[in-house]
Write a protein that holds these residues in place. Sequence first.
Motif, short mmCIF file in Angstrom:
data_model
loop_
_atom_site.label_atom_id
_atom_site.label_comp_id
_atom_site.label_asym_id
_atom_site.label_seq_id
_atom_site.Cartn_x
_atom_site.Cartn_y
_atom_site.Cartn_z
N ALA A 172 -0.55 -4.59 8.01
CA ALA A 172 -1.55 -3.51 7.99
C ALA A 172 -0.86 -2.15 7.90
CB ALA A 172 -2.43 -3.58 9.22
N ASP A 173 0.31 -2.02 8.49
CA ASP A 173 1.07 -0.77 8.41
C ASP A 173 1.86 -0.68 7.12
OD1 ASP A 173 0.16 -0.04 10.92
OD2 ASP A 173 1.95 -0.78 11.95
N LEU A 174 2.35 -1.81 6.63
CA LEU A 174 3.19 -1.81 5.44
C LEU A 174 2.42 -1.50 4.17
CD1 LEU A 174 5.30 -5.02 6.14
CD2 LEU A 174 6.11 -2.65 6.23
N THR A 175 1.19 -1.95 4.10
CA THR A 175 0.34 -1.84 2.90
C THR A 175 1.10 -2.20 1.63
OG1 THR A 175 0.73 0.55 2.66
CG2 THR A 175 -1.21 -0.12 3.95
N LEU A 176 1.71 -3.38 1.66
CA LEU A 176 2.42 -3.86 0.49
C LEU A 176 1.44 -4.18 -0.64
CD1 LEU A 176 4.91 -6.37 2.15
CD2 LEU A 176 5.41 -4.07 1.33
N PRO A 177 1.85 -3.96 -1.88
CA PRO A 177 0.98 -4.38 -2.98
C PRO A 177 0.97 -5.90 -3.06
CG PRO A 177 3.13 -3.71 -3.81
CD PRO A 177 3.13 -3.41 -2.33
N LEU A 178 -0.03 -6.45 -3.74
CA LEU A 178 0.02 -7.89 -4.01
C LEU A 178 1.29 -8.17 -4.79
CD1 LEU A 178 -3.66 -8.73 -4.95
CD2 LEU A 178 -2.45 -9.30 -2.85
N LEU A 179 1.89 -9.28 -4.53
CA LEU A 179 3.18 -9.60 -5.11
C LEU A 179 3.14 -9.54 -6.65
CD1 LEU A 179 6.11 -10.55 -4.67
CD2 LEU A 179 5.25 -12.88 -4.84
N ASP A 180 3.92 -8.64 -7.18
CA ASP A 180 4.13 -8.55 -8.63
C ASP A 180 5.60 -8.85 -8.90
OD1 ASP A 180 3.79 -7.91 -11.39
OD2 ASP A 180 4.58 -5.92 -10.98
N ARG A 181 6.46 -8.19 -8.11
CA ARG A 181 7.90 -8.43 -8.21
C ARG A 181 8.47 -8.58 -6.81
NH1 ARG A 181 10.69 -3.86 -11.76
NH2 ARG A 181 8.87 -2.63 -11.22
N MET A 182 9.36 -9.53 -6.66
CA MET A 182 10.07 -9.68 -5.40
C MET A 182 11.04 -8.52 -5.23
SD MET A 182 10.93 -13.76 -5.42
CE MET A 182 11.52 -13.78 -3.73
N TYR A 183 11.46 -8.30 -4.01
CA TYR A 183 12.41 -7.23 -3.72
C TYR A 183 13.63 -7.32 -4.63
CZ TYR A 183 16.01 -4.57 -1.32
OH TYR A 183 17.02 -3.71 -1.05
N LYS A 184 14.17 -8.52 -4.79
CA LYS A 184 15.39 -8.69 -5.58
C LYS A 184 15.20 -8.41 -7.07
CE LYS A 184 14.84 -13.68 -6.30
NZ LYS A 184 15.48 -14.97 -6.08
N GLU A 185 13.95 -8.34 -7.53
CA GLU A 185 13.68 -8.11 -8.94
C GLU A 185 13.61 -6.63 -9.31
OE1 GLU A 185 11.26 -12.20 -9.92
OE2 GLU A 185 10.16 -10.57 -8.96
N TYR A 186 13.65 -5.76 -8.32
CA TYR A 186 13.69 -4.32 -8.58
C TYR A 186 15.13 -3.90 -8.83
CZ TYR A 186 8.92 -3.69 -6.84
OH TYR A 186 7.57 -3.74 -6.67
N PRO A 187 15.36 -2.93 -9.71
CA PRO A 187 16.71 -2.37 -9.82
C PRO A 187 17.13 -1.80 -8.47
CG PRO A 187 15.34 -1.64 -11.66
CD PRO A 187 14.44 -2.35 -10.69
N LYS A 188 18.41 -1.87 -8.17
CA LYS A 188 18.92 -1.43 -6.87
C LYS A 188 18.44 -0.01 -6.55
CE LYS A 188 22.91 -1.72 -3.92
NZ LYS A 188 22.23 -2.42 -2.87
N GLY A 189 17.85 0.14 -5.38
CA GLY A 189 17.37 1.43 -4.92
C GLY A 189 16.01 1.84 -5.45
N GLU A 190 15.35 0.99 -6.24
CA GLU A 190 14.07 1.37 -6.84
C GLU A 190 12.88 0.60 -6.28
OE1 GLU A 190 14.01 1.62 -11.10
OE2 GLU A 190 16.05 2.42 -11.17
N ALA A 191 13.09 -0.24 -5.29
CA ALA A 191 11.97 -0.96 -4.68
C ALA A 191 11.13 0.01 -3.86
CB ALA A 191 12.50 -2.08 -3.79
N PRO A 192 9.85 -0.27 -3.68
CA PRO A 192 9.03 0.58 -2.81
C PRO A 192 9.66 0.69 -1.42
CG PRO A 192 7.65 -0.96 -4.02
CD PRO A 192 9.06 -1.36 -4.27
N GLU A 193 9.48 1.84 -0.78
CA GLU A 193 10.13 2.13 0.50
C GLU A 193 9.89 1.05 1.56
OE1 GLU A 193 10.68 3.28 4.47
OE2 GLU A 193 8.67 3.14 3.61
#
Length: 192
Positions: A42-63
């Motif tokens: 509820a605090d994180l408000t993550l989006p529905l899974l589109d990309r896993m953390y590891k699939e983002y370029p380094k340093g570009e994942a949502p906070e």
Amino acid sequence: MSLVVPVILGSVRSDRQGIRAARFLVGALEARGHEAPLVDPADLTLPLLDRMYKEYPKGEAPEPLERLAALYTRADAFLVVSAEYNHSIPPALSNTLDHFLEEYFWRPSAICCYSAGQYGGVRAAMQLRAMLGELGMPSIPSLLPIPRIGKALSEAGEPAEEWLRKSAARFLDELTWYAEALREKRRSGTPY
């Protein structure tokens, strides 16, 4: 020996009862000298899974994902608090867990399940156990089911009956044993 054990809550409903169990378990872990940060979707408000953390370029994942990745790589174990929705796990829990994979590897998990009724969420726990194993954080043999959670725990997470404190103590003893054993083994390396 102090451990890092994130407590992952699974519900985002406005009237959710699992926060009671999460508060109880965070307090019980901290009383043992462990670090037990609450991971609340509820605090994180993550989006529905589109990309896993590891699939983002380094340093570009949502906070929130960057923050969770840093926490999870420090973790010695995970404690998952799950409701039972239609005999299964809540969608917010699945979404929260599915954003990561390698960060869970070689660490045990423990399942606290609950329900408003008499079964304490154990039907969801059986499905969750399979999922956690697939994610690389197999669950310990014991569960901590909490039936009638609205009566079993206060809003602040205080147990109404002594059985819950005793059951939780044994449950956390077991999780601690597995977490310490696997932490020691990880220090000497993992299969990959």
